[in-house]
Scaffold this motif. Structure first.
Motif, PDB file in Angstrom:
ATOM      1  N   LEU A 175     -62.072 -24.203 -58.469  1.00  0.00           N
ATOM      2  CA  LEU A 175     -62.053 -23.049 -59.385  1.00  0.00           C
ATOM      3  C   LEU A 175     -62.363 -21.782 -58.596  1.00  0.00           C
ATOM      4  O   LEU A 175     -61.692 -20.752 -58.735  1.00  0.00           O
TER       5      LEU A 175
ATOM      6  N   THR B  21     -59.331 -20.959 -56.107  1.00  0.00           N
ATOM      7  CA  THR B  21     -58.148 -20.370 -56.738  1.00  0.00           C
ATOM      8  C   THR B  21     -58.463 -18.986 -57.290  1.00  0.00           C
ATOM      9  O   THR B  21     -57.631 -18.082 -57.205  1.00  0.00           O
TER      10      THR B  21
ATOM     11  N   TYR C 200     -55.085 -11.658 -53.946  1.00  0.00           N
ATOM     12  CA  TYR C 200     -53.679 -11.358 -54.229  1.00  0.00           C
ATOM     13  C   TYR C 200     -53.571 -10.099 -55.091  1.00  0.00           C
ATOM     14  O   TYR C 200     -52.692  -9.276 -54.888  1.00  0.00           O
ATOM     15  N   TRP C 201     -54.506  -9.959 -56.056  1.00  0.00           N
ATOM     16  CA  TRP C 201     -54.468  -8.782 -56.928  1.00  0.00           C
ATOM     17  C   TRP C 201     -54.736  -7.505 -56.129  1.00  0.00           C
ATOM     18  O   TRP C 201     -54.173  -6.454 -56.418  1.00  0.00           O
TER      19      TRP C 201
ATOM     20  N   MET D 142     -51.367  -6.919 -53.968  1.00  0.00           N
ATOM     21  CA  MET D 142     -50.055  -6.784 -54.611  1.00  0.00           C
ATOM     22  C   MET D 142     -50.171  -5.980 -55.904  1.00  0.00           C
ATOM     23  O   MET D 142     -51.262  -5.811 -56.431  1.00  0.00           O
ATOM     24  N   PRO D 143     -49.054  -5.499 -56.429  1.00  0.00           N
ATOM     25  CA  PRO D 143     -49.112  -4.872 -57.756  1.00  0.00           C
ATOM     26  C   PRO D 143     -49.664  -5.887 -58.745  1.00  0.00           C
ATOM     27  O   PRO D 143     -49.199  -7.030 -58.745  1.00  0.00           O
ATOM     28  N   ALA D 144     -50.660  -5.504 -59.557  1.00  0.00           N
ATOM     29  CA  ALA D 144     -51.319  -6.548 -60.352  1.00  0.00           C
ATOM     30  C   ALA D 144     -51.721  -6.151 -61.766  1.00  0.00           C
ATOM     31  O   ALA D 144     -51.273  -6.765 -62.723  1.00  0.00           O
ATOM     32  N   TRP D 145     -52.556  -5.130 -61.917  1.00  0.00           N
ATOM     33  CA  TRP D 145     -53.132  -4.913 -63.241  1.00  0.00           C
ATOM     34  C   TRP D 145     -52.658  -3.597 -63.835  1.00  0.00           C
ATOM     35  O   TRP D 145     -52.586  -2.599 -63.136  1.00  0.00           O
ATOM     36  N   PRO D 146     -52.358  -3.601 -65.124  1.00  0.00           N
ATOM     37  CA  PRO D 146     -51.952  -2.349 -65.775  1.00  0.00           C
ATOM     38  C   PRO D 146     -53.152  -1.420 -65.940  1.00  0.00           C
ATOM     39  O   PRO D 146     -54.251  -1.882 -66.224  1.00  0.00           O
TER      40      PRO D 146
ATOM     41  N   MET E 187     -46.289  -3.369 -51.668  1.00  0.00           N
ATOM     42  CA  MET E 187     -45.055  -4.132 -51.903  1.00  0.00           C
ATOM     43  C   MET E 187     -44.433  -3.738 -53.241  1.00  0.00           C
ATOM     44  O   MET E 187     -45.125  -3.413 -54.198  1.00  0.00           O
TER      45      MET E 187
ATOM     46  N   PHE F 252     -58.424 -16.638 -54.367  1.00  0.00           N
ATOM     47  CA  PHE F 252     -57.044 -16.338 -53.992  1.00  0.00           C
ATOM     48  C   PHE F 252     -56.455 -15.301 -54.944  1.00  0.00           C
ATOM     49  O   PHE F 252     -55.812 -14.335 -54.521  1.00  0.00           O
ATOM     50  N   ALA F 253     -56.707 -15.497 -56.245  1.00  0.00           N
ATOM     51  CA  ALA F 253     -56.143 -14.582 -57.235  1.00  0.00           C
ATOM     52  C   ALA F 253     -56.648 -13.162 -57.003  1.00  0.00           C
ATOM     53  O   ALA F 253     -55.876 -12.206 -56.992  1.00  0.00           O
TER      54      ALA F 253
ATOM     55  N   GLN G 134     -40.845  -5.123 -55.479  1.00  0.00           N
ATOM     56  CA  GLN G 134     -39.694  -6.030 -55.375  1.00  0.00           C
ATOM     57  C   GLN G 134     -38.376  -5.281 -55.305  1.00  0.00           C
ATOM     58  O   GLN G 134     -37.430  -5.728 -54.674  1.00  0.00           O
TER      59      GLN G 134
END
Lengths: 550, 291
Positions: free
Chosen positions: B37, B40, B47-48, B51-55, B67, B43-44, B69
């Motif tokens: 738990l 992961t 990653y957030w 990378m583009p993640a939260w509004p 980044m 990692f999340a 897409q």
């Protein structure tokens, strides 16, 4: 015979409901007389009238004895099991038909109803809702009564839920063949069928809560959390995703309230949570009751059940956007879908682990008893499929797997390996006692069914893995000139042998289901224990009493 | 009430509850569950951050890697086009005969033309380009609009009876349906036409003669006095190639109901280089078929 169990006021209520449904059908038939809606109106009238006739035929039967109140009410469960097996055979047969259609696309006989686009939703809705839904409703009634030590609060609403749900399934499947669809995957039925399902589902939720409120156990057993999550969340998903405006009250066609990428996101929020709460949560409820019961072992860890339940419930809600990687959906939404899908693996595996470790101390039974082996294998496939699902949600992996047969293989690893196997295991463990028999008609046929199901699932899944990866690689292979090496048709030609293999795998699974249905039917028809006179040895009685199991 | 008991097999206590015979052990959550738990979740979070993640209101967190897409797919496509441009530029700029003379370049044409043809043309002309009723076989020497690469490229650009303003237009009138010829006269024409391609029909000589006269009056304007076609969509009727079939039944239908084939314009769907490449590929196909 079922009507005789109803009290006189209940018979009146049942008759009134049947007439009300027929009246609704009449309204549909009149308003939609120039449309396919009219045809469905006639179908609804027919269903209402059939139920009304059945109730009227038993209307003047003697009232049931008050003793019934000290036992569980299992008539709807029995009927639900029969419905589930009928839907299983029909919908799996259609599934194998469309599998052969992909092998030989000319098998449509030039008719509209037999085209792939119309038959495929008959298969998907038929297995998910017809087979899965009936099995869930039937077992949830069975489990909630026993784990609450309480009888269902009345004898009409369970029938309303069960028959109303089957009316929805019939409207769905017959509508697809006529070309009625709102083109949302797994939510194809049009607005009137959707509204009907909301009514049925709210009645289901109310019935479940009322039963729990009557419970004589201080704690609510874990199965009931899962069944409740299934009922509640499916209602929310269904209502939101199906918001639509009909062309008119006289037309079957409607237009969604959402458009463009918002529509896609709503659809896959629905779609993935249908997997989560219909095909996972509900069946976990089944597993948490029938597996420890059959194994005679306590649940491995109560604490692990809590962590898994809330993990699954919370994290699944975010995962739907992984169906829309590399699309017009903004990348940040894809990121959230991917990361939550990865975290989701932990509670999913915790559930599978909890199930398998529950079998510690009972592995010899798994070896000897095909019914328990069905459930053990289901837990293994649950673990495999959730791992695969989290893996495929990773964006670069998804860029290979998306739009390929790998996805079909993944879905069937879950649907055949997990959902169908846990259902068959559960049904085999309650069918004998529900019909007052000592055991299944033929334990050998249970064994035959097990191996056919395993063989069918493995052949299916392995052929689709191969097919999907070959397909995905062919689509992205470049030649020395820097242009695509294969045309789309090239990839179709490469799929052909795998499609044959898949159709054979599906056929094996279907034959297994037919064997299972035959075995259940023969079990129902063997003489009851009371008739053969060894009631004392009965492992369970036809109508178990509400007395606490000390 | 709740009375814990010890499970003899595992040694753990139960929670003390029982539901219709089912009990639960109070086993602690295995450590790996917490570990994974945490892993992961870690990692999340990483990653957030990247990378583009939260509004956030009307925008969203862009991520430290910057980044996106859309820009990445645009630059990947640009890079791929750049790698192809070494030979693609030559297809675009050089004359067709010059390309045909260059064995290396024709190898590119064969590689790329195959998938281009299969994805765009094969639906009508077949995977082997051999056509079918109503769809010309592209591997033969019979060409309605001309079979040299320039003309083929032009046919691909404008189409036949298409929506393009420069579309090639051809129509075989419905002589029977529109009452220009009597059914008996149609039979005469069929007899005559079949005699031209050495498919004699057992019929009196008078019928051939009548057919010859009817042909001269009705058909020669498009198909030519010698019925060899005049090069603008009206086929040569003296050879063995038949677009809609040369048997009596097919000819009768052609003469009675007329024919109006259709080929889409590819000007908006394929680039000029791709259309040139396809024309070269098709000509090369014919060469391969007839050594």
């Amino acid at each position: 015979m079922y009507v005789a169990q109803l009290t006189l006021p209940e018979r009146r209520a049942a008759l009134a409901l049947a007439c009300l449904v027929a009246g609704l059908g009449l309204t549909m038939a009149v308003l939609g007389r120039d449309d396919l809606l009219g045809t469905h109106g006639a179908l609804v009238i027919a269903c209402g009238v059939v139920v009304a006739i059945v109730v009227m035929r038993g209307f003047y039967a003697p009232s049931p004895s008050p003793e019934r109140l000290s036992s569980y009410y299992d008539d709807p469960t029995r009927a639900g099991i029969v419905f589930a097996m009928i839907w299983a055979i029909v919908a799996m047969a259609v599934g194998d038909w469309v599998a052969w259609l992909l092998v030989s696309p000319d098998l449509t006989f030039d008719a509209a109803w037999s085209s792939f686009g119309r038959l495929r939703p008959v298969h998907t809705s038929g297995v998910i809702f017809g087979f899965g839904g009936n099995a869930l409703i039937a077992t949830s009634f069975y489990v909630v009564q026993r784990t609450s030590r309480a009888r269902l609060p009345d004898q009409v609403s369970p029938w309303f839920v069960l028959l109303g749900f089957n009316l929805f399934c019939i409207l769905a499947a017959s509508g697809y063949l006529m070309g009625i669809t709102q083109s949302k995957e797994y939510a194809e039925p049009e607005w009137y069928a959707d509204i009907w399902l909301v009514i049925v589902w709210v009645a289901y939720f109310g019935l479940y809560l009322r039963t729990l409120a009557r419970r004589k156990e201080p704690h609510i057993y874990v199965s009931n959390w899962y069944y409740l999550a299934f009922i509640l969340v499916v209602a929310v998903l269904h209502i939101v995703n199906n918001l639509a405006v009909p062309v008119s009250l006289g037309h079957a066609k409607s237009y969604s309230a959402f458009a463009g990428v918002q529509d896609a996101m709503t659809e896959w929020w629905y779609g993935h949570n249908a997997v989560a709460f219909f095909l996972t949560s509900g069946f976990l409820g089944m597993m948490y009751y029938f597996m420890p019961k059959r194994a005679g072992r306590p649940i491995f860890s109560y604490r692990l059940s809590i962590i898994s339940f809330w993990g699954i419930t919370f994290m699944y809600m975010w995962a739907g956007s992984h169906h829309l990687h590399y699309t017009a959906l903004p990348q940040w939404v894809q990121t959230l879908g991917m990361t939550f899908s990865l975290m989701l693996l932990v509670p999913s595996w915790a559930s599978a682990t909890n199930a398998l470790l529950t079998l510690n101390g009972a592995w010899h039974k798994v070896r000897d008893d095909a019914t328990l082996r069905f459930m053990m294998t289901a837990a293994v496939f649950y673990g495999l499929t959730t791992f695969e699902g989290s893996f495929m949600a990773i964006r670069p992996v998804n860029s290979l797997s998306h739009y390929t047969d790998w996805t079909i293989g993944h879905v069937h690893a879950g649907a055949l390996g997990w959902v169908a196997l846990i259902t068959f295991g559960s049904l085999y463990s309650i069918v004998p006692s529900l019909w007052g028999k000592r055991a299944m008609y033929s334990p050998r046929l249970v064994e035959v069914h097990y191996w056919l199901a395993i063989a069918g699932t493995l052949v299916y899944v392995i052929s689709m893995w191969n097919s999907g990866i070959v397909q995905g690689l062919m689509w992205r292979t470049y030649n020395d000139s820097g242009t695509l090496a294969y045309s789309f048709v090239d990839s179709l030609v490469a799929m052909h042998p795998y499609y044959v293999m898949r159709a054979v795998g599906g056929l094996l699974f279907l034959i297994g289901t037919v064997v299972g249905a035959y075995n259940i039917w023969r079990t129902m028809r063997t003489p009851a224990l009371a008739e053969i006179g060894d009631f004392a040895e009965a492992p369970a009685r036809a109508a178990p009493t509400l007395a606490a199991a000390e | 009430m709740a009375v814990e008991e010890r499970d003899p097999h595992s040694g753990y206590l139960t929670t003390g509850h029982e539901w219709n015979g089912i009990k639960e052990l109070n086993t602690p959550v295995p450590r790996p569950v917490y570990l994974f738990l945490a892993l992961t979740a870690l990692f999340a979070v990483v990653y957030w951050v990247l990378m583009p993640a939260w509004p956030v209101g009307r925008t969203y967190t862009k991520g430290l890697l910057g980044m996106d897409q859309r820009t990445s797919v645009t630059s990947e496509l640009k890079q791929a086009a750049l790698e192809r441009s070494a030979w693609m530029k030559r297809i675009e700029t050089e004359a067709l005969p010059a390309i045909q003379a260059d064995a290396g370049l024709m190898q590119r044409v064969r590689e790329t033309g195959r998938t281009l043809f299969a994805d765009n043309c094969a639906a009508c002309h077949g995977r082997e380009a051999r056509g079918g009723p109503g769809f010309p076989d592209l591997t033969t020497s019979s060409w309605l609009w001309g079979g040299d690469p320039e003309t083929i490229a032009e046919t691909i650009r404008v189409g036949v009876n298409s929506a393009h303003k420069d579309s090639r237009v051809s129509q075989m009138p419905a002589f029977g349906r529109d009452k220009m010829l009597e059914p008996r006269q149609i039979e005469d024409v069929i007899t005559y036409v079949r005699s031209l391609s050495s498919q004699p029909r057992s019929a009196p000589a008078a019928q051939v003669e009548s057919g010859r006269d009817l042909f001269a009056a009705n058909c020669a304007a498009c198909h030519g006095d010698d019925a060899k076609g005049i090069g603008a969509g009206a086929p040569n009727l003296t050879d063995s190639f038949w677009l809609y079939g040369g048997d009596v039944e097919s000819l009768r239908r052609t003469l009675t109901q007329g024919r109006q084939g259709h080929m889409p314009t590819w000007e908006a769907r394929l680039t000029e280089a791709e259309r040139k490449l396809l024309a070269l590929y098709i000509v090369d196909l014919r060469r391969k078929e007839q050594p």
